[in-house]
Design a protein around this motif. Structure first.
Motif, short mmCIF file in Angstrom:
data_model
loop_
_atom_site.label_atom_id
_atom_site.label_comp_id
_atom_site.label_asym_id
_atom_site.label_seq_id
_atom_site.Cartn_x
_atom_site.Cartn_y
_atom_site.Cartn_z
N LEU A 166 46.86 41.60 39.18
CA LEU A 166 46.32 40.24 39.17
C LEU A 166 45.66 39.89 40.51
CD1 LEU A 166 49.21 38.42 37.30
CD2 LEU A 166 47.06 39.26 36.35
N SER A 167 45.05 40.87 41.13
CA SER A 167 44.40 40.67 42.43
C SER A 167 43.22 39.71 42.31
CB SER A 167 43.90 42.01 42.97
OG SER A 167 44.97 42.86 43.25
N PRO A 168 42.94 38.93 43.36
CA PRO A 168 43.71 38.79 44.58
C PRO A 168 44.95 37.91 44.36
CG PRO A 168 41.77 37.40 44.71
CD PRO A 168 41.69 38.16 43.42
N LEU A 208 38.60 34.90 49.94
CA LEU A 208 39.62 33.86 49.77
C LEU A 208 40.20 33.45 51.12
CD1 LEU A 208 41.39 32.17 47.85
CD2 LEU A 208 42.92 34.15 47.71
N VAL A 209 40.51 34.43 51.97
CA VAL A 209 41.04 34.13 53.30
C VAL A 209 40.04 33.30 54.09
CG1 VAL A 209 41.65 35.16 55.54
CG2 VAL A 209 42.64 36.08 53.43
N ALA A 210 38.77 33.68 54.07
CA ALA A 210 37.73 32.93 54.80
C ALA A 210 37.66 31.48 54.29
CB ALA A 210 36.38 33.62 54.67
N CYS A 229 43.84 43.89 46.51
CA CYS A 229 43.41 42.51 46.67
C CYS A 229 42.10 42.41 47.45
CB CYS A 229 44.52 41.68 47.32
SG CYS A 229 45.90 41.36 46.18
N GLN A 230 41.94 43.28 48.46
CA GLN A 230 40.68 43.29 49.20
C GLN A 230 39.52 43.62 48.27
OE1 GLN A 230 40.43 45.63 52.79
NE2 GLN A 230 42.47 44.96 53.44
N SER A 231 39.72 44.60 47.40
CA SER A 231 38.64 45.01 46.50
C SER A 231 38.30 43.92 45.48
CB SER A 231 39.00 46.31 45.77
OG SER A 231 40.01 46.08 44.81
N MET A 232 39.22 42.98 45.29
CA MET A 232 38.99 41.91 44.32
C MET A 232 38.69 40.56 44.98
SD MET A 232 39.03 43.45 41.49
CE MET A 232 39.11 42.14 40.29
N PRO A 236 38.84 30.80 45.23
CA PRO A 236 38.83 29.64 46.14
C PRO A 236 39.08 28.32 45.41
CG PRO A 236 37.10 31.15 46.78
CD PRO A 236 37.66 31.66 45.47
N GLU A 237 38.54 28.21 44.19
CA GLU A 237 38.71 26.97 43.42
C GLU A 237 40.17 26.76 43.01
OE1 GLU A 237 34.70 28.36 43.56
OE2 GLU A 237 36.41 29.38 42.66
#
Length: 167
Positions: free
Chosen positions: A129-131, A95-97, A87-90, A145-146
């Protein structure tokens, strides 16, 4: 989902007594309390320790080791975002930010209005299906984000509709 909204020491003690005879009873007790109340109150530590003949430190250590055990009540909704390697790589950090800004809290916290508890998780098993994220137990993949904004807006709308219906 918890069945009781506020901590009740007598109910908690009853659950501890019901389960203390199980082999490896500590985890079943903690899960039962989490299920009952949505969190494990600090006041449960001495009661569990006494029932199982463990030290307070041993009980506290298990509670803090497993990220699923909460120390305070969660918000009405729980949003987990995966922070594992795939998920980090994708783009999960982006997204967290975005979500931290949108929700007004850092990951690991609950919004001021108690509507959302925003938690990290380290693998949802949805790497293809990352993230990935999970909202109220429902998994989501390829979360941008959207899409996250859409999910939060929909959640807010459903909460408002539910509030209007109850009044």
């Amino acid at each position: 989902m918890s069945t009781t909204s506020t901590w009740d020491a007598s109910v908690a003690l009853s659950r501890i007594q019901e389960l203390k005879h199980l082999p490896g009873a500590l985890l079943p007790i903690l899960h039962a309390l989490q299920e009952e109340f949505g969190y494990v109150d600090d006041s449960a530590v001495p009661a569990i320790a006494d029932a199982l003949n463990l030290s307070h430190a041993e009980v506290h250590g298990v509670i803090t080791f497993y990220h699923d055990f909460r120390h305070t009540p969660a918000g009405r909704h729980v949003l987990h975002v995966c922070r594992a390697e795939s998920c980090q790589s994708m783009g999960s950090e982006k997204l967290v930010a975005h979500l931290e800004q949108r929700l007004g809290v850092k990951i690991g916290n609950t919004t001021a209005d108690q509507s959302i508890t925003f938690q990290p998780v380290y693998c949802l098993g949805n790497c293809a299906l990352s993230p990935a994220a999970m909202l109220d137990g429902k998994p989501y993949g390829r979360l941008s984000p959207e899409i996250a904004d859409f999910l939060l807006d929909d959640l807010k709308r459903r909460d408002e509709d539910g509030t209007r219906r109850r009044n």
